[in-house]
Design a protein around this motif. Structure first.
Motif, short mmCIF file in Angstrom:
data_model
loop_
_atom_site.label_atom_id
_atom_site.label_comp_id
_atom_site.label_asym_id
_atom_site.label_seq_id
_atom_site.Cartn_x
_atom_site.Cartn_y
_atom_site.Cartn_z
N THR A 246 9.04 -11.59 -6.43
CA THR A 246 8.94 -11.11 -7.36
C THR A 246 8.36 -9.70 -7.97
O THR A 246 8.47 -9.16 -8.43
N GLN A 247 8.12 -9.51 -6.10
CA GLN A 247 7.61 -7.56 -6.13
C GLN A 247 9.24 -6.69 -5.63
O GLN A 247 10.34 -7.60 -5.45
N SER A 248 8.76 -5.51 -6.20
CA SER A 248 10.12 -4.87 -5.56
C SER A 248 10.30 -4.88 -4.43
O SER A 248 9.39 -4.43 -3.55
N ALA A 249 11.68 -4.51 -4.25
CA ALA A 249 12.22 -3.96 -3.06
C ALA A 249 11.44 -3.16 -1.89
O ALA A 249 11.28 -2.48 -1.03
N GLN A 250 10.91 -1.88 -2.49
CA GLN A 250 9.95 -0.67 -2.23
C GLN A 250 8.97 -0.91 -1.49
O GLN A 250 7.73 -0.77 -1.08
N ASN A 251 8.12 -2.27 -2.36
CA ASN A 251 7.02 -2.90 -2.05
C ASN A 251 6.71 -3.45 -1.38
O ASN A 251 6.13 -3.61 0.56
N ILE A 252 8.44 -4.27 -1.25
CA ILE A 252 8.49 -4.89 0.75
C ILE A 252 8.46 -4.46 1.38
O ILE A 252 7.74 -4.48 2.76
N LYS A 253 9.01 -3.29 0.81
CA LYS A 253 9.47 -2.93 2.57
C LYS A 253 8.66 -1.27 2.42
O LYS A 253 8.34 -1.44 4.42
N ASP A 254 7.28 -1.48 2.03
CA ASP A 254 5.65 -0.81 2.49
C ASP A 254 5.38 -1.73 3.02
O ASP A 254 4.41 -1.61 4.02
N LEU A 255 5.75 -2.66 2.88
CA LEU A 255 4.68 -3.62 3.54
C LEU A 255 5.27 -4.13 4.94
O LEU A 255 4.34 -4.70 5.47
N LEU A 256 6.30 -3.98 4.63
CA LEU A 256 6.51 -4.84 5.77
C LEU A 256 7.53 -3.98 6.86
O LEU A 256 7.80 -3.36 6.67
N HIS A 257 6.65 -3.16 8.56
CA HIS A 257 7.27 -2.05 8.85
C HIS A 257 6.46 -2.52 10.54
O HIS A 257 5.45 -3.37 10.96
N ALA A 258 6.68 -1.35 11.10
CA ALA A 258 6.13 -1.91 12.75
C ALA A 258 4.44 -1.31 12.93
O ALA A 258 4.28 -0.66 11.34
N GLY A 259 4.57 -2.01 13.52
CA GLY A 259 2.58 -2.22 14.03
C GLY A 259 2.45 -2.98 12.79
O GLY A 259 0.78 -3.04 13.29
N VAL A 260 2.35 -3.67 11.88
CA VAL A 260 1.62 -4.80 11.04
C VAL A 260 1.35 -6.05 12.35
O VAL A 260 2.30 -6.53 12.38
N GLU A 261 -0.21 -6.30 11.51
CA GLU A 261 0.39 -7.96 11.81
C GLU A 261 0.56 -8.67 11.18
O GLU A 261 -0.53 -8.76 10.14
N ALA A 262 1.16 -10.10 11.34
CA ALA A 262 2.28 -10.96 10.87
C ALA A 262 1.11 -12.81 11.28
O ALA A 262 1.16 -12.87 12.40
N GLU A 263 1.03 -13.52 10.18
CA GLU A 263 0.78 -15.00 10.71
C GLU A 263 2.03 -15.98 10.98
O GLU A 263 2.69 -16.02 9.40
N PHE A 264 2.45 -16.59 12.09
CA PHE A 264 4.23 -16.98 12.10
C PHE A 264 3.44 -18.46 11.72
O PHE A 264 2.38 -18.98 12.62
N ARG A 265 4.20 -19.23 10.89
CA ARG A 265 4.38 -20.73 10.72
C ARG A 265 4.62 -21.08 11.13
O ARG A 265 6.55 -21.08 10.04
#
Length: 248
Positions: A228-247
């Motif tokens: 439900t989040q906007s495309a711009q919010n997702i692109k601001d969240l997911l970018h190079a340098g952030v750490e994610a948890e893979f499951r």
């Protein structure tokens, strides 16, 4: 002070001094003055002068600022003619978001430009910042790899989970919601270290992304977002340098 009762043209103010013995007053150390200014939450700005007896002065306030350089004593009057003759004139139209930049050039002239001064970084300083950031990213990736090798269950993660740093994101051109409030995004990720297991999704700041090809043993894979989040919010969240948890 009292009102004279006479009207003036729009945008002007007239101040009339009474008839008094100016020389006699000054001989007795009593010095007359008149002032006009504007008071705001940031303080008071205006001008003060010594009036002549029985004189009417017409003032037409203009919202301009005069900026000058020199040595000025605290809580003392500056000579209006000295300040204004070699000053930069700033109009209200010169401001951008309540900011204006005034620069005194080496040849003694002034430049006035809207907004704050531009941030300038030398090429040497810029390269040093880039190199420092790259070294920090490499060290962080090595630390994650070492932690996984020594204690893969650390930080409270299950055996089927892994932390990794995203180093690159390529978004597909397709976007957006189709007949509804949901947003659909897809793209390709690159991470710092090879994924140790076949993962089905990863989580970033509480937002879930689906992994399309599992990414087993590789550092890059396709992903999708459906939420439900906007495309711009997702692109601001997911970018190079952030750490994610893979499951899984």
């Amino acid at each position: 002070m009292k009102q004279t009762g006479a009207s003036t043209k729009d945008g002007t103010i007239q101040i009339t001094s009474n008839n008094f013995d100016k020389p006699g007053n000054e001989e007795n150390s009593w010095f007359s003055n008149m002032s006009f200014g504007i008071q705001s939450a940031a303080g008071f700005i205006g001008m003060t002068w010594s009036p002549a007896p029985g004189m009417t002065r017409t003032l037409e306030p203009k919202f301009s600022f005069y900026i000058s350089t020199g040595s000025f004593d605290y809580n003392s009057l500056a000579q209006w003619t000295d300040v204004s003759s070699q000053a930069a004139t700033v109009q209200l139209s010169d401001f951008k978001q309540f900011n204006c930049t005034v620069t005194l050039l080496p040849n003694g002239t002034w430049t006035v430009s809207p907004g704050r001064p531009p941030q300038k970084v030398s090429a040497q300083a810029y390269q040093a910042l880039v190199s420092s950031h790259q070294a920090l990213c490499n060290s962080h990736a090595e630390l994650i790899s070492l932690a996984d090798a020594i204690a893969p269950l650390g930080d409270g993660l299950a055996a089927t989970a892994q932390l990794d740093v995203i180093t690159e994101v390529d978004w597909d051109n397709q976007l957006k919601a189709v007949n509804g409030p949901l947003t659909f995004l897809s793209g390709r990720l690159r991470v710092g270290t090879a994924l140790a297991a076949g993962f089905g999704f990863f989580i970033l700041s509480g937002v879930r992304f689906t992994i399309k090809n599992g990414g087993t043993g590789g550092t890059q894979f396709d992903f999708e977002y459906n939420g439900t989040q906007s495309a711009q919010n997702i692109k601001d969240l997911l970018h190079a340098g952030v750490e994610a948890e893979f499951r899984k």
